[in-house]
Design an enzyme around this catalytic site. Structure first.
Site, PDB file in Angstrom:
ATOM      1  N   ASP A 126      34.009  30.465  51.468  1.00  0.00           N
ATOM      2  CA  ASP A 126      32.770  29.795  51.024  1.00  0.00           C
ATOM      3  C   ASP A 126      32.387  28.600  51.899  1.00  0.00           C
ATOM      4  O   ASP A 126      31.218  28.204  51.917  1.00  0.00           O
ATOM      5  CB  ASP A 126      32.925  29.298  49.581  1.00  0.00           C
ATOM      6  N   MET A 168      28.512  36.437  49.369  1.00  0.00           N
ATOM      7  CA  MET A 168      29.329  35.536  48.549  1.00  0.00           C
ATOM      8  C   MET A 168      29.054  34.072  48.899  1.00  0.00           C
ATOM      9  O   MET A 168      28.201  33.763  49.727  1.00  0.00           O
ATOM     10  CB  MET A 168      30.808  35.855  48.740  1.00  0.00           C
ATOM     11  N   GLY A 184      19.176  37.056  61.972  1.00  0.00           N
ATOM     12  CA  GLY A 184      17.738  37.276  61.979  1.00  0.00           C
ATOM     13  C   GLY A 184      17.156  37.694  60.641  1.00  0.00           C
ATOM     14  O   GLY A 184      16.244  38.533  60.579  1.00  0.00           O
TER      15      GLY A 184
HETATM   16  O1  F6P Z   1      35.832  31.551  46.592  1.00  0.00           O
HETATM   17  C1  F6P Z   1      35.833  32.761  47.283  1.00  0.00           C
HETATM   18  C2  F6P Z   1      35.074  33.814  46.503  1.00  0.00           C
HETATM   19  O2  F6P Z   1      35.129  35.021  47.244  1.00  0.00           O
HETATM   20  C3  F6P Z   1      33.637  33.463  46.139  1.00  0.00           C
HETATM   21  O3  F6P Z   1      32.755  33.628  47.219  1.00  0.00           O
HETATM   22  C4  F6P Z   1      33.397  34.397  44.988  1.00  0.00           C
HETATM   23  O4  F6P Z   1      32.401  33.909  44.128  1.00  0.00           O
HETATM   24  C5  F6P Z   1      34.736  34.417  44.294  1.00  0.00           C
HETATM   25  O5  F6P Z   1      35.705  34.027  45.258  1.00  0.00           O
HETATM   26  C6  F6P Z   1      35.117  35.750  43.717  1.00  0.00           C
HETATM   27  O6  F6P Z   1      36.278  35.583  42.990  1.00  0.00           O
HETATM   28  P1  F6P Z   1      37.228  36.799  42.549  1.00  0.00           P
HETATM   29  O7  F6P Z   1      37.948  37.292  43.759  1.00  0.00           O
HETATM   30  O8  F6P Z   1      38.126  36.169  41.559  1.00  0.00           O
HETATM   31  O9  F6P Z   1      36.333  37.860  41.991  1.00  0.00           O
END
Ligand code: F6P
Length: 328
Positions: A126, A168, A184
């Site tokens: 993230d 994500m 893009g």
């Molecule tokens: O924090 C990393 C992340 O991949 C986020 O981008 C996403 O919202 C979350 O973890 C998903 O979590 P999980 O793997 O518990 O579904």
């Protein structure tokens, strides 16, 4: 010195490179290293293994984390925290390296306050952690999104369609902005910045009139609230609106956990290796409550409190450039 290491929260490509760097730097400096499995859960259950040089062989190129990861509710309770400290003492560990995101660093702080020496390494796709321009995994995840965008653009242009791609980022838009700028995208929608779906639809219609027959819109998963709830799916909501308003064939793609896997890029391996080596140096020098960051193109050390307390913001300039590049 006996150093413990754990990975916590969502895994990220490059975590293994950091584990390898911690183990081999520590061994080189005469310290021992113990791997704690499944984050704070493994700490509480005593799931701990000694890590020698060969136990981190052949992992540099692998995504995920050999130590595995978990979210641990018990560690959030005072009883769980007391148990964690007891476990660390029973094992005779003097320092801990914690690789993860914000939640993991809060865990590190709790142990610090209980008198235990900890150093954090930012590891999350993230890239939403303060005091560092990059966290481990972000570069690989953005490259995965770019690869998907390239492929989707091939089919989008063959069919004159609009594609809405959901990426994500939890409640942040760092992945969306980075991939949108370099891939893009015609528009990038993120939770941090007000967006106007009507204006985007109008722009798409204008683009069609001037001969641009397909568009890619990147939406951050956290656009409409909790990113992990099905009801809040950003792609469906945006896709539905844009399709009705523009009357253009529209498809959606949710990239999901694809973004968390894969072999880490050069950049993620590099910062992971530098950060791992630095974390060991800090522990051996008696430092605690620190996070190793990467800012101004070099490794720097920050107080963990500052890293947790400071909110990193997406670049408004980059977001503006996305639109200028796509819509002129
Ligand atoms: O924090 C990393 C992340 O991949 C986020 O981008 C996403 O919202 C979350 O973890 C998903 O979590 P999980 O793997 O518990 O579904």
């Amino acid at each position: 010195m006996k150093i413990g290491i754990l990975t916590s929260g969502g895994d990220a490509p490059g975590m293994n490179a950091a584990i390898r760097a911690v183990v081999r730097t520590a061994l080189y400096r005469g310290a021992e290293v113990f791997g704690i499995k499944r984050g704070f859960s493994g700490l509480l259950s005593g799931d701990i293994v000694p890590l020698g040089s060969m136990s981190v062989a052949d992992i540099l190129h692998r995504g995920g984390t050999i130590l595995q990861s978990a979210r641990c509710l018990e560690f959030k309770t005072p009883e769980g925290q007391a148990k964690a400290k007891q476990q660390l003492e029973n094992l005779g560990l003097n320092g801990l390296v914690i690789i993860g995101g914000d939640g993991s660093f809060r865990g590190a702080q709790i142990l610090n306050k209980m008198g235990f020496q900890t150093v954090g390494i930012p590891g999350t796709i993230d890239n939403d952690i303060g005091c560092t321009d990059y966290s481990i995994g972000f570069d690989t995840a953005v490259n995965t999104v770019l690869d998907a965008m390239n492929k989707i653009r091939d089919t989008a242009s063959s069919h004159n369609r609009i594609y809405v791609i959901e990426v994500m980022g939890k409640n942040a838009g760092f992945i969306a902005v980075a991939a949108g700028l370099t891939g893009g995208a015609e528009a990038v929608l993120i939770p941090e910045v007000h967006y106007d779906l009507e204006a985007i639809a109008t722009q798409i219609i204008k683009n069609i009139e001037r001969g641009k027959s397909h568009s890619i819109l990147l939406v951050a998963e956290g656009l409409f609230g909790d990113p992990n709830s099905f009801e809040h799916s950003s792609a469906f909501k945006v896709g539905n609106y844009i399709s009705l308003r523009t009357g253009t064939d529209t498809r959606i793609t949710i990239l999901g956990h694809l973004q968390r896997g894969g072999t880490p890029t050069f950049f993620d391996r590099k910062i992971a290796t530098l950060m791992g080596a630095k974390a060991v140096e800090l522990l051996l020098n008696g430092e605690t409550e620190k996070m190793v960051g990467f800012t101004q193109n070099q490794i720097q050390v920050y107080d963990l409190d500052d890293a947790i307390g400071s909110k990193k913001t997406v670049s408004a300039h980059e977001l503006e450039l996305v639109s200028i590049m796509a819509n002129i």
